[in-house]
Structure formats: C-alpha cells, structure tokens
Design an enzyme around this catalytic site. Structure first.
Site, PDB file in Angstrom:
ATOM      1  N   TYR A 192       0.102  11.915  29.697  1.00 26.92           N
ATOM      2  CA  TYR A 192      -1.182  11.579  29.076  1.00 26.92           C
ATOM      3  C   TYR A 192      -2.243  12.634  29.378  1.00 26.92           C
ATOM      4  O   TYR A 192      -3.143  12.873  28.606  1.00 26.92           O
ATOM      5  CB  TYR A 192      -1.707  10.252  29.643  1.00 26.92           C
ATOM      6  CG  TYR A 192      -1.019   9.006  29.138  1.00 26.92           C
ATOM      7  CD1 TYR A 192      -0.973   8.726  27.776  1.00 26.92           C
ATOM      8  CD2 TYR A 192      -0.470   8.092  30.019  1.00 26.92           C
ATOM      9  CE1 TYR A 192      -0.378   7.566  27.313  1.00 26.92           C
ATOM     10  CE2 TYR A 192       0.132   6.927  29.566  1.00 26.92           C
ATOM     11  CZ  TYR A 192       0.175   6.665  28.216  1.00 26.92           C
ATOM     12  OH  TYR A 192       0.762   5.515  27.755  1.00 26.92           O
ATOM     13  N   THR A 223       6.123  11.713  22.975  1.00 31.18           N
ATOM     14  CA  THR A 223       4.844  11.495  23.670  1.00 31.18           C
ATOM     15  C   THR A 223       4.984  10.336  24.645  1.00 31.18           C
ATOM     16  O   THR A 223       5.875   9.489  24.487  1.00 31.18           O
ATOM     17  CB  THR A 223       3.745  11.063  22.684  1.00 31.18           C
ATOM     18  OG1 THR A 223       4.126   9.787  22.124  1.00 31.18           O
ATOM     19  CG2 THR A 223       3.575  12.082  21.582  1.00 31.18           C
ATOM     20  N   ASP A 224       4.069  10.274  25.587  1.00 27.24           N
ATOM     21  CA  ASP A 224       3.890   8.999  26.281  1.00 27.24           C
ATOM     22  C   ASP A 224       3.204   8.060  25.288  1.00 27.24           C
ATOM     23  O   ASP A 224       2.639   8.500  24.275  1.00 27.24           O
ATOM     24  CB  ASP A 224       3.072   9.173  27.567  1.00 27.24           C
ATOM     25  CG  ASP A 224       3.250   7.965  28.491  1.00 27.24           C
ATOM     26  OD1 ASP A 224       3.742   6.922  28.020  1.00 27.24           O
ATOM     27  OD2 ASP A 224       2.894   8.053  29.680  1.00 27.24           O
ATOM     28  N   TRP A 225       3.234   6.786  25.582  1.00 32.10           N
ATOM     29  CA  TRP A 225       2.789   5.792  24.605  1.00 32.10           C
ATOM     30  C   TRP A 225       1.318   5.987  24.215  1.00 32.10           C
ATOM     31  O   TRP A 225       0.437   5.925  25.065  1.00 32.10           O
ATOM     32  CB  TRP A 225       3.064   4.395  25.163  1.00 32.10           C
ATOM     33  CG  TRP A 225       4.391   3.831  24.722  1.00 32.10           C
ATOM     34  CD1 TRP A 225       4.599   2.569  24.240  1.00 32.10           C
ATOM     35  CD2 TRP A 225       5.677   4.487  24.664  1.00 32.10           C
ATOM     36  NE1 TRP A 225       5.927   2.411  23.883  1.00 32.10           N
ATOM     37  CE2 TRP A 225       6.606   3.569  24.124  1.00 32.10           C
ATOM     38  CE3 TRP A 225       6.119   5.756  24.983  1.00 32.10           C
ATOM     39  CZ2 TRP A 225       7.941   3.881  23.923  1.00 32.10           C
ATOM     40  CZ3 TRP A 225       7.453   6.075  24.781  1.00 32.10           C
ATOM     41  CH2 TRP A 225       8.341   5.148  24.256  1.00 32.10           C
ATOM     42  N   GLY A 227       0.015   8.728  23.445  1.00 26.98           N
ATOM     43  CA  GLY A 227      -0.508   9.934  24.104  1.00 26.98           C
ATOM     44  C   GLY A 227      -0.466  11.185  23.253  1.00 26.98           C
ATOM     45  O   GLY A 227       0.098  12.189  23.695  1.00 26.98           O
TER      46      GLY A 227
END
Ligand code: BGC
Length: 844
Positions: A192, A223-225, A227
């Site tokens: 993030y 991606t991160d959630w 992000g």
C-alpha cells in the site's frame, strides 16, 4: 491452454476485463473462450477460503504465525507447513494463496510483525522460499507480499517509506529475491505504501527491471486490496492485476485508457499474457476450481502444526525449573495464571485471520499434560482486552454457535447460516437470493453460557442498524438510537460504540438475539456485539493468593489479535494492562515461576531476572496450547531461536528515532544498521540477542574448518562445523555463521551479518559435522554507484590532494565483493560466537 492462441482471440474489452478482479476474492472469467474465474485466499495464518475473516466458511488449519515460523529456523519444516496450507487453499477451490508476508521486523512495534519471519533478510528469505515451494507443490500460486517497504502500519495506505538504495538491496528486497529466485514464487503483491515518494504499483524499475529482468520472475504482479492509484502509469509499470474487483484503475478504466491512446494495447496483451500463463503453469485454466471439500480436522495436520509450534518456542532463560517434573511427585500443585492462560491467542489480527479448528488453551492443555495427580489452579490476574470480545468468545461462550436467518427486502426468509460469535461483516449480500443494492436483514439467535458471575459490559459497533436482546430484554438498540460513524472496527467502516450492561450468573444459560438491518445501497454491512468480563477489584490479589502454595507457577502473559494487528502498530513496548505487575507479584509469592510470553513480536521483559524461566511461544497456531504443555513438562524440547532481537529498552531499537513516521514519511534512518546489525554497530546491550534460545540438552560446537570451493569457479567456501550433543537427551541446535569484514571497508558495513545456518537434531552423545556454504553474495554489498562522479572531479582536484587521490570509480550500481580479509564467526547466537576463522578474498 494455449495462452497465445486464446489471447489472440480476445477482444480488447475482454482483455482489459481480465486485469481487475471480478469480486473480493476472484478473477474475471471469460466463458466464451473457456477462461475460468480463479479464486484467491489469504494467507499467512492458513487458508481461510474466499471470504473475509470472521464471515462464514468452514474451519481451517491455523498454522503458527510468521514470527513463530521464523523462530523455527527450519526451512524443511516451513516447506511442509507451506504444503499443508497449499492443500487447504486448493481444497477450498482457491488456486492463489496471499502469503507469505516477508517484510522485515524493523521495529518491535510494527502491527504486522507477527505475520513476518524475522529482522534478518537471509533467514526471512530462506524460510519464505521454503514456504513458497511447499505451497506451490500443491499447484497453488504463492503470493509474496508486500512489495516493498511495508514495515509498519502507520498511515499504511499512503505513507512514503524513505529507504536508501543499500538498505533496500541488502535488507528489504532480499526476502523477495529469495522467494522468487530460490522459491520460484509465481505471484507478488505490491504494498500500500510508497517508497521514496512513489507508489510501488507505478515503478517499472521495480516491477519490470528488477523483478522480471534481474530476478527472472515469470509470474504475475497484483495489487494489495484497493492499493492502486493511476491507470496509465501502473499499466506501463508492470502491474498485471488489480484486486479486488470490480476494477477502479484497471478493467473498464484501462479499456478507456487504451481507447484514448494513453496505454498501448500491447501493454494490455503483456499483462494478460503474464496473468494467463501464470495460471496455466498449474493447469488452472483447464481445471480451474477444485472441488470445495476441505479435509477437516486431520490428526496428521495437528501433529505437524504442533511440531512447528514446539520448534518455534524459544526458551529465553531457565534456572533449572524447566522442564517441570510431574512424574516424581515433586510438583503436586501448579498455578496457571495470567490473562492468556485460558484464552486462545493463537494468531494475530487482520486479513490473515482464519476460523480455527477447536483450540485447547494453555490451561486446558497443561491440565491434560500434568495428569490427575497434579492439582491445577487458575486465576486470570488481570484483563488485557483492548475492546470487547464478541459474544460467543471465551467468557460468554455459545456452545452451539449462532443460527442466522437471512431475510430479503420483502421480509421473506431466504437462507439459514451459522456463526461462531456475534461479529460479522459483509461486502456482498449474505445470500445469492438477495440482489446487490437491495435491503436485507439477519436474525441471529443463540444461547450463551457465562463463565463468571457479575456485571458484563456490552458494546455494539455497527455498519447498518442492530438491535440486541439478552434474556428477552433489549440491551443495545442501534436501530432506535444509532451511534455516530467514526469507530475503529471493520477497517474504520463501523460506527462508534453503543454501550450497555447486563448481570449474568456463571453457568446459567441465557438467550441472545441480534437483529441486523442492512439498508438498500451501501458498501459494508456488519455488526460486532461485544462483552467484557466482570472485572472484580481483587483480580490480581486472587492470583497472588493462588500461587502462594503452588509448587510451580506458570504465568501466561502476552498480547492478542487486538494488540497485534494489521492496520495498527503498537504504541507501547510494554505488555498491555497490569501484566508486568502481575509477573512481579507472582514471582514474589512463588519461588518457582515460569513466564510464558504469548505474543507475536518482542515485548519488554523488565522482570526477566526475577523469574525462574521464560518461554516465548508467539502466536503458535491451533496446537499452541498442547505444544506449550509438551515443552513445559519436557515431553518436547523447545526448538526455537530468536529470529528477532529483544532489546533492553525500545529506545535502543535502531528504528526508534524514525517510528512510526511523520508528515507522510517513514524514514528508515538507520539504513543498514537495522536489528542486530544496529545494536552491534552501537555496542548496545540487548535483553536477548538474535539467534538466542536454550534447550533441555547441551551442545559443543567444535572449531570449524573452512575450505575454498574452487570447483564452483566463483568465491565460495564450505564451513565444516563439528557438533556434539553433550547433554542427556535428544535435542536440536542451530549452528549460525556470520560474516564480518576485517579492517576498513570502502562503504559502511554492519559489524557482522548472518550468512549461513543449519538446524540439527542429535541424540545424546551423538556427533556430526555441519556443512555450511558461503557464496559470493555472503561477502557482497550493494554499491549504489555515484552518478555525479564525473561532475565533481574538477572540484575534487581543486580542493585537496587527498580527495584528488580518490580514484575508485564505481558509478555503475551493482553487487560488489571487495578483496580483503573476512572473519567467519560461528556459534549459537549473534552474541555467542566462540569460533572465528579468517578467509582472504583476493582481487581478480
Ligand atoms: C492486506 C493483504 C491481504 C488483503 C486481502 C489487505 O488488507 O494488506 O495482506 O492479502 O488485504 O485480504
């Protein structure tokens, strides 16, 4: 599946749709050409399945947390654990696992330390690679995360980690490098945070040049959630998949960007090719969704996670009180006290949480291990609940769980589900019969049994409207009296708390009804109905009284998933609540006191010299209680070694001046001097050094012999270390080899760094020779180069003869091994290195 052929037949719309998830836990399917949706699951504590923590699903095996696995120093065991989690993911129809987490333990206070292995990059990297191999042996893609510089939770969605190039290369990137190069990880999740002001999703130098170019990564980058920020820059930078769906930056937005001419269609082709060929590596496109038939609670899984918990348990100190001798009648009465003694603190908080199989608390397990001949008494001593526990948790248990009736907007009952407690959160309607966007409601009913008599404080945090009745009376009414928004529950999506109370009697069952109303529209829907146990004023006095006539006291202190959690760093190094006082007072009242520290990260241990023994058992997974009991009674040996230094004071930690962060930046100001590299550099005493851990036997580490390995062509040495179990029982030792440059170095170097290790188990009297290998990287540092070298030459010559004499021109960044003498230090911890052998590396 022939990926190129399929790709060639896809429309631009279809291709761009593949670059973003379909929903929270799956990718987009294109049925026309047979591309299935692929499901993903967290993660680091086990494979929960495709749903968010605490919402439905069947129980999963809860493995010891990352810092516990770090303390095993055992890659083979970590690989087995990885294989177990891979199987669990696959059984749940998930072919991508969102683990391992390989960020480093830069500060003991970082909220997600429990998920990560170690402060040392090599140990982290070796274990991460092993875990990845295990997961992927089940044809499940492992996702190494969070790439990179995510060593804190403070403002995690936007903070810029300011990290110099050497620290990045020599520390923070190393675990990823191992996971990719040695482990063959097929997915990487970006973090993030920003690094040096730039989002990691927008860095071609990281995602393309380094990851794919230098490391040869052939998998997918997700991606991160939530992000990802910019469509065009991220698409060009080498990001392949935005999660979760529906896409915001990718998907339709990427389609628009291609149509507008901002992104080439060939970039989209690259993304989709990488995504599909990664899936294709494991035949996922042809046989996508394995039958969802989780194996359940298997004896062999229990045995493996129990072994892992045992091998992670670190005996920090022992004056001889351990192991407890329950057989000889020496110990007749054992007091087991402390807030974590009868609470299952087996994992940290956040997205890694799983619904575990039944868990035996340390108290229950110790009762079993000590047998009928020993009288076991228990007192909590103090309370460390940060917030209220959900009803159904220990203290106010719901033996049969809760029945959930799902009702649609028309008032029709459409489904029945069950919940273990009164905490739930939904981003999608709870049943397929309800259309997204429509109103719905739940009626949650169950019977609870109070464990203590007294006044229970209740609290309600809601995203929606909730009414709670206990014993037929409304006790919290968030429908009539909704609390304002701004609470911390549910990632900040919940309201502030509504509070109330109820008087209950120990053992007398009482009915609980929670009515929940989800309005039409909205993003998140959930409620947490919590309670606090009665807190009698004499809680600590009772504990002190209980230990007075005990032969031995075991104090189980620690934290919980509330204190160590994703989304929040700890603000104090001390144990929460009055635990330090409890330990001191108990130790004052009982001469033989064993302290068990049940926490995922180091905590302050100011009383350490006043107690008989200290064990650190981390968050040890579903078998933590029995594993701990095994170690306490000597049925098993504590096999763990510290993977992270425990400092004397938090102020000594090298990150201290730069933690958490300020003004949008988290400066990694200590540079390379992180963890033991930093304490060593400043000659600071530590409470327990990196690598430390005692056992129940003794080992002699003999003088090592070192031989160059000319056959390998490059710089390489074999270090052969004689090892003998000199004690009276079988046990394990971790032989550690550190490399220390001797004399002046061209660029700053840490005094010594772990470069090889091996864990060995021997019978009493048995000897072996441990072989450790040091390759070129073991001696190398990252030379960032000096791009302004040319420009400053005239000025240099002008100023001093000395500067003019500096001729080393290293403008090109790269790994560098300087000729010279290096000391190889061999022993059992970073502070116990009895053997030193010098080797000379000559210039070529
Ligand atoms: C976490 C990730 C996790 C993801 C999905 C994020 O909040 O940072 O580690 O995999 O959620 O649960």
């Amino acid at each position: 599946m022939n990926v190129d052929e399929v790709l060639a037949g896809l429309t631009l719309e279809e291709k761009t749709s593949l670059t973003a998830g379909a929903d929270f836990w799956s990718t987009v399917a294109i049925e026309r050409v047979g591309i299935p949706s692929v499901r993903v699951t967290d993660g680091p504590s086990g494979a929960r399945g495709a749903h968010i923590p605490g919402v439905g699903g069947v129980p999963s095996v809860c493995i010891p947390c990352g810092s516990a696995m770090g303390a095993t120093w055992n890659p083979a065991l970590t690989e087995q654990i990885g294989a177990l989690v891979g199987r669990e993911a696959r059984d749940r129809g998930c072919r991508v696992l969102l683990a391992p987490t390989v960020n480093l333990h830069r500060s003991p206070l970082a909220g997600r330390n429990f998920e990560c292995y170690s402060e040392d990059p090599l140990l982290s990297g070796v274990l991460a690679a092993a875990f990845v191999r295990g997961v992927q042996s089940r044809e499940v893609i492992a996702t190494v995360k969070h790439f990179v510089g995510n060593e804190a939770e403070f403002e995690r969605g936007s903070i810029s980690s300011v990290i110099d190039e050497r620290a990045l290369r020599e520390l923070y990137l190393v675990p990823f490098e191992h996971a990719v190069r040695d482990g063959g990880a097929l997915a990487v999740m970006t973090s993030y945070n920003r690094v040096n002001g730039k989002w990691n999703t927008e860095r071609p130098e990281l995602l393309l040049d380094l990851l794919r170019g230098e490391w040869g990564f052939g998998g997918l980058v997700m991606t991160d959630w939530f992000g990802v920020v910019d469509t065009v820059v991220s698409a060009r930078a080498g990001l392949d998949l935005e999660m979760p769906g529906p896409g915001r930056a990718f998907g339709p937005a990427l389609l628009a960007a291609v149509k507008a001419g901002d992104v080439d269609e060939s970039s989209v082709d690259d993304m989709v090719r990488r995504l599909l060929s990664t899936f294709d590596r494991f035949g996922i496109l042809d046989a996508p969704v394995a039958p969802v038939a989780p194996a359940g609670d298997l004896t062999e899984d229990r045995a493996l996670v129990r072994r892992a918990a045992i091998e992670s348990t670190v005996l920090l100190r022992n004056d001889g009180v351990l192991p407890l001798d329950a057989t000889a009648g020496v110990v007749r009465r054992v007091a087991v006290v402390g807030p974590n003694a009868n609470a299952p603190r087996i994992m940290g908080g956040g997205s890694s949480q799983v619904l575990p199989h039944p868990v035996e608390t340390p108290l229950a397990a110790l009762r079993v291990a000590l047998g009928d001949g020993v009288d076991v008494v228990h007192e909590r001593g103090c309370v460390i609940d940060r917030s209220a526990r959900p009803i159904g948790a220990r203290g106010l248990v719901a033996p049969d769980g809760f029945d959930v009736e799902v009702v649609d907007g028309e008032g029709r009952s459409v489904a029945r589900q069950s919940l273990p407690d009164t905490k739930f959160l939904f981003f999608e309607p709870p049943d397929a019969a309800i259309t997204k966007g429509e109103a719905w409601s739940l009626r949650v009913t169950g019977t609870v049994v109070p464990e203590e008599t007294g006044r229970y404080d209740l609290s309600l945090a809601q995203a929606g409207a909730t009414r709670v009745s206990i014993g037929g009376a409304v006790v919290l009414d968030g429908v009539a009296d909704p609390p304002p928004p701004g609470g911390s529950e549910f990632f900040g999506l919940a309201s502030k708390e509504l509070t109330g109370g109820v008087d209950l009697v120990a053992g007398r069952p009482v009915d609980v009804v929670v009515e929940f109303f989800a309005p039409a529209g909205g993003f998140a829907f959930g409620a947490r109905v919590g309670f606090r146990l009665p807190e009698p004023a004499d809680l600590m006095e009772r504990a002190v009284a209980a230990v007075r006539d005990a032969d031995v006291t075991v104090v189980v202190v620690g934290t919980s998933e509330e204190w160590e959690s994703e989304g929040r760093d700890r603000t104090s190094f001390s144990l929460p609540g009055r635990q330090d006082e409890l330990v001191r007072r108990v130790a004052g009242a009982c001469a033989r006191t064993v302290v068990v520290v049940n926490a995922g990260a180091p905590v302050d241990l100011p009383w350490v010299d006043d107690v008989g023994a200290v064990l650190q058992c981390w968050f040890g997974g579903e078998e933590m209680g029995p594993a701990l009991a095994d170690v306490l009674v000597g049925a098993a040996e504590p096999g763990g070694r510290l993977a992270t230094t425990i400092p004397v004071r938090i102020e000594h930690n090298p990150s201290y001046d730069n933690f958490p962060g300020e003004n949008g930046e988290l400066r990694y100001g200590e540079g390379l001097f992180m963890g033991y590299r930093g304490y060593d550099h400043r000659c600071l005493p530590v409470r327990f050094p990196f690598g430390h851990g005692l056992g129940y036997t003794t080992f002699a580490i003999g003088a090592p012999s070192v031989e160059a390995m000319p056959a390998s062509g490059a710089v390489a040495f074999e270090v052969r270390v004689p090892l003998t179990n000199t004690g009276g029982r079988r046990g394990s030792e971790v032989v550690q080899c550190y490399v220390a440059p001797v004399g002046d170095t061209r660029l700053a170097r840490p005094p010594k760094e772990l470069k090889a290790f091996a864990k060995v188990e021997l019978d009493p009297g048995e000897s072996t020779v441990v072989s450790l290998t040091l390759d070129e990287r073991a001696f190398a540092y990252w030379d960032p180069g000096q791009s302004d070298w040319e420009a400053i030459q005239p000025r240099r010559a002008q100023l001093t003869a000395v500067e003019a004499g500096i001729t080393q021109d290293r403008r090109a960044p790269g790994w560098q091994v300087d000729p010279g003498t290096y000391r190889l230090l061999v022993g059992r911890s970073s502070a116990d290195l009895p053997h030193a052998v010098d080797v000379v590396i000559r210039g070529s």
